[in-house]
Design an enzyme around this catalytic site. Structure first.
Site, PDB file in Angstrom:
ATOM      1  N   LYS A   9      88.757  36.124 -34.368  1.00 22.87           N
ATOM      2  CA  LYS A   9      88.067  37.394 -35.113  1.00 22.87           C
ATOM      3  C   LYS A   9      87.067  36.951 -35.920  1.00 22.87           C
ATOM      4  O   LYS A   9      86.923  35.520 -36.373  1.00 22.87           O
ATOM      5  CB  LYS A   9      89.086  38.161 -36.002  1.00 22.87           C
ATOM      6  CG  LYS A   9      89.810  37.276 -37.230  1.00 22.87           C
ATOM      7  CD  LYS A   9      88.831  37.096 -38.534  1.00 22.87           C
ATOM      8  CE  LYS A   9      89.420  36.268 -39.813  1.00 22.87           C
ATOM      9  NZ  LYS A   9      88.355  36.206 -40.618  1.00 22.87           N
ATOM     10  N   ASP A 135      95.626  38.865 -42.997  1.00 19.58           N
ATOM     11  CA  ASP A 135      94.651  39.091 -41.624  1.00 19.58           C
ATOM     12  C   ASP A 135      95.810  39.713 -40.442  1.00 19.58           C
ATOM     13  O   ASP A 135      94.961  40.012 -39.382  1.00 19.58           O
ATOM     14  CB  ASP A 135      94.020  37.999 -41.276  1.00 19.58           C
ATOM     15  CG  ASP A 135      92.678  37.887 -42.304  1.00 19.58           C
ATOM     16  OD1 ASP A 135      92.716  38.820 -42.971  1.00 19.58           O
ATOM     17  OD2 ASP A 135      91.881  36.927 -42.336  1.00 19.58           O
TER      18      ASP A 135
END
Length: 285
Positions: A9, A135
């Protein structure tokens, strides 16, 4: 046996709104999945967790690894002994601000859900993921998202169009805890206009949106690793759309078209790790 991809990401924006009562920071981030991915294979075993890691350097294969912890957490959350052998092939560089560990954990949660037919829905998987790391819920969901709270409160956004992505990881590592602690000593005065950026992205006015991207941890990281700024300037000189540090660093990413990507790749003279990938869109039901 099941196979899962653990996508890297990037943080299109990263803002810190303050410190919470629980000691975590209140954040607001626009996050985007990439095609670059670790590959995990999960297989049933009678009990416990076995983890094998290939690729990468100094990657633990025990409870210090988020993939291992995710497997333990799924069993704990369901009150079951879900024995699993995990083969983790690392492609995402570690300690890079690219969410490799968190994405591995998310892949284990999704993989166990399939392997044992647990029928966990998206919210249930995200809840388990949040116990492993802030996350992890985003990495369960993927795509383009607004993340708030500790990072676990997600809103799926209109998918970003496909861009070529250039990643440059300078030498050196930055501890996330150190970055946030150092930021607290001198908080940012200018913050990314997140709502405005979302509106611009929704209208596909990418040029205007890119001009407003920022990461409030970048100035902190640059003081420790000046090469972050050097590579950012190198990327921008190559004609990319936007260049910025991801997460707490030190990786710098750029969104680009094919022409700029080829130019940057041809002119790159080493001294750091470079990866060429693309934005990736996904929906998890």
């Amino acid at each position: 046996m099941v196979c899962e991809f653990a996508r890297a990401k990037i943080n299109l924006t990263l803002d810190i709104l303050g410190t919470r009562a629980d000691g975590f920071h209140e954040v607001e981030m626009l996050m985007q999945s990439l095609e670059l991915a670790d590959v995990l294979t999960l297989e049933k075993i009678p009990r416990g967790v076995e983890l094998k890691v290939t690729g990468g350097e100094n990657i633990p294969a025990d409870e210090k690894n988020l993939a291992y912890r995710a497997a333990v957490e799924v069993s704990s959350a369901l009150g079951k002994n879900l024995g699993v052998a995990i083969d983790l092939q690392k492609k995402i560089p570690a300690a890079a601000g690219l969410g490799g560990g968190s994405s591995d954990a998310a892949a284990v949660i999704r993989g166990l859900n399939r392997l044992y037919n647990l029928n966990l829905n998206l919210n249930e998987m995200c809840t388990i993921g949040a116990r492993v790391g802030s996350d992890v819920p985003f990495c369960v969901v993927g795509g383009t998202c607004l993340a708030k709270g500790r990072g676990e409160i997600l809103t799926q956004l209109k998918p970003l169009k496909t861009f070529s992505v250039i990643l440059i990881k300078p030498r050196g590592e930055i501890s996330t805890a150190w970055a946030y602690r150092t930021y607290d000593e001198n908080p940012a005065r200018v913050h990314p206009p997140t709502a405005e950026i979302i509106s611009l992205l929704d209208a596909e006015n990418y040029r205007a949106a890119f001009g407003k991207f920022s990461n409030v941890l970048e100035p902190v990281a640059v003081k420790k690793i000046p090469a972050i700024e050097t590579y950012k300037k190198f990327l921008l000189a190559g004609g990319v759309e936007v260049a910025q540090m991801s997460g707490s660093g030190p990786t710098v990413f750029a969104l680009a078209d094919e022409t700029a990507t080829k130019k940057v790749a041809a002119e790159f003279d080493g001294g750091a790790q470079i990866f060429i990938t693309k934005t990736f869109q996904t929906r998890v039901d």
